[in-house]
Design a protein around this motif. Sequence first.
Motif, mmCIF file in Angstrom:
data_model
loop_
_atom_site.group_PDB
_atom_site.id
_atom_site.type_symbol
_atom_site.label_atom_id
_atom_site.label_comp_id
_atom_site.label_asym_id
_atom_site.label_seq_id
_atom_site.Cartn_x
_atom_site.Cartn_y
_atom_site.Cartn_z
ATOM 1 N N TYR A 21 28.645 -17.525 22.790
ATOM 2 C CA TYR A 21 27.579 -17.547 23.775
ATOM 3 C C TYR A 21 26.507 -16.556 23.353
ATOM 4 C CZ TYR A 21 30.507 -20.331 26.793
ATOM 5 O OH TYR A 21 31.256 -21.332 27.302
ATOM 6 N N ALA A 22 25.391 -16.627 24.021
ATOM 7 C CA ALA A 22 24.348 -15.652 23.740
ATOM 8 C C ALA A 22 24.862 -14.272 24.109
ATOM 9 C CB ALA A 22 23.100 -15.987 24.536
ATOM 10 N N GLU A 23 24.135 -13.254 23.746
ATOM 11 C CA GLU A 23 24.628 -11.888 23.894
ATOM 12 C C GLU A 23 24.473 -11.405 25.335
ATOM 13 O OE1 GLU A 23 22.292 -12.995 21.754
ATOM 14 O OE2 GLU A 23 23.763 -13.355 20.195
ATOM 15 N N THR A 24 25.216 -11.959 26.244
ATOM 16 C CA THR A 24 25.239 -11.453 27.613
ATOM 17 C C THR A 24 26.612 -10.860 27.861
ATOM 18 O OG1 THR A 24 25.947 -13.585 28.462
ATOM 19 C CG2 THR A 24 23.589 -13.161 28.493
ATOM 20 N N THR A 25 26.690 -9.988 28.834
ATOM 21 C CA THR A 25 27.958 -9.338 29.123
ATOM 22 C C THR A 25 28.983 -10.321 29.642
ATOM 23 O OG1 THR A 25 26.668 -7.441 29.741
ATOM 24 C CG2 THR A 25 28.974 -7.442 30.444
ATOM 25 N N SER A 26 28.538 -11.250 30.475
ATOM 26 C CA SER A 26 29.466 -12.180 31.119
ATOM 27 C C SER A 26 29.851 -13.352 30.235
ATOM 28 C CB SER A 26 28.810 -12.746 32.383
ATOM 29 O OG SER A 26 27.616 -13.427 32.001
#
Length: 524
Positions: A21-26
Amino acid sequence: MPMNTQGRPTRMADNIATGGYAETTSGSKGLEQAEPLIYERGSAEQTGVDLPEPKCTPNRLGGLARQSELGLPGLSEPETMRHYVRLSRKNYAIDLGLYPLGSCTMKHNPRLNEKMARLPGFADVHPMQPASTVQGAYQVIGELAHWLMTLTGMPGVAMSPKAGAHGEFCGMMAIRAKLDADGQTHRRRVLVPESAHGTNPATAVQCGFTVDEIPADDTGRVDMEAFKAKLGDDVAGIMLTNPNTCGLFERDIREIADLIHEAGGYFYCDGANFNAIVGRVRPGDLGVDAMHINLHKTFSTPHGGGGPGSGPTVLSEALAPHAPVPYVVQNGNDWELVEHEADAAGEPFGRMAAFHGQMGMFTRALTYMMSHGSDGLKQVAEDAVLNANYIQARLKHVMTPAFDGVCMHEALFDDRFLEGTGVTTLDFAKAMIDEGYHPMTMYFPLVVHGAMLIEPTETESKSGLDRFIDVLEALSLAAKAGEKERFQAAPVHAPTKRLDETRAARQPVLRWTPSTDDELQAAE
Ligand SMILES: *Cc1c(COP(=O)(O)O)cnc(C)c1O
């Protein structure tokens, strides 16, 4: 990269680490929510339902009661809803965009069909109900049968087959029953063109025939000389698709029918491509003996993802007496079901399904026919062919049509336009995913190198087609301009990026097993 025994990251944190996934925390990206498997989400100890312990129900299972836990994941109702809604948002769908899969006819499913199929008198009937309480349902089956016979110019139809391939099985079993009834048990060779859909040879073999392949000529059609050379007194018949899977009309079909009949065989026509000729050509006039109709393609009942299909099979006068039970008959004002072979007028070859077929599909298909009318059905074929030719005409300066001349309802390209670019048919298809399109059918038919088979269907508007064509044109130019890396990395905007397809095919993991503690620790 920490992975479990199945070679996949099992938790969101892993997804981030793997770049899934893209670089998000969730792990989520805006409206696109990261979502694990349901087995990873729920646990067997939880449950979403709260039922009282059953009272006074003696256990009648004898010694067969389950000894261990079933191990199903438990989730509450809202959690369950979210799980499936999140997954559904990762899916491509015909209601989301153009779905150009060749040989599949992914067209719009009119909502009127859905409304009719949900009428309680159709949706809630049970196959074991007494005949007097389901007269309307029998009438729907009978009327649909009538229109299928009318549209195909054939005197008989078996309604119970539940998919195209099941319908092929029905038709070939009827041919076999007829041959056997006539003492022609030595006829066991079936001729199948090399461009045929894979289900054709598979069906022939399943019915106890051997398959003899007929090559295509350089216009993509049956090689007539090769066909004639294969005729002989052990030939049971031919299985032919028209239009064929190259999207081309088999112009010699009348001669093929005459020759196979002269040789003592039967003509099975694969009718999956009927939307290209419906209302314009009656296969019975072409000399066909048996043909399945994919209601879920031609007559727009929803399909895909293993969804329900329906493959009624029309039969010629010679084969109709061998139609399987059960079937409906009209007797005065009453509709009856012929359930048992002993009660049948002819000599049924047997039974193909527990009950009489797919009621929901019958209702949808009849609704589709009635709402189109004969002029509308004719226009279906005309628009299907026009749309495919529009695509071919607008793209032939950048992509390479596999054959010269006009096509039927599908435009077939090969990979010559990608020569020297380092981009393959597969890369090209993956780049389409980034552009928001489901790829076309790739590498099929096998007779064409790097095939890309596009079936736009008749329900696409000109502006929708233009948008799609603009994307394919731009991608073709990008490939030729040397943007190889972009194609090889694609898809980058999809929830899951480029997969190891070879490994997925060679080492499929079809069963989920819980991660071990070690694996979980390694993933921390
Ligand atoms: C779809 C298709 C079939 C098989 O139909 P199913 O309903 O998927 O079993 C057979 N032949 C052709 C040409 C098809 O396109």
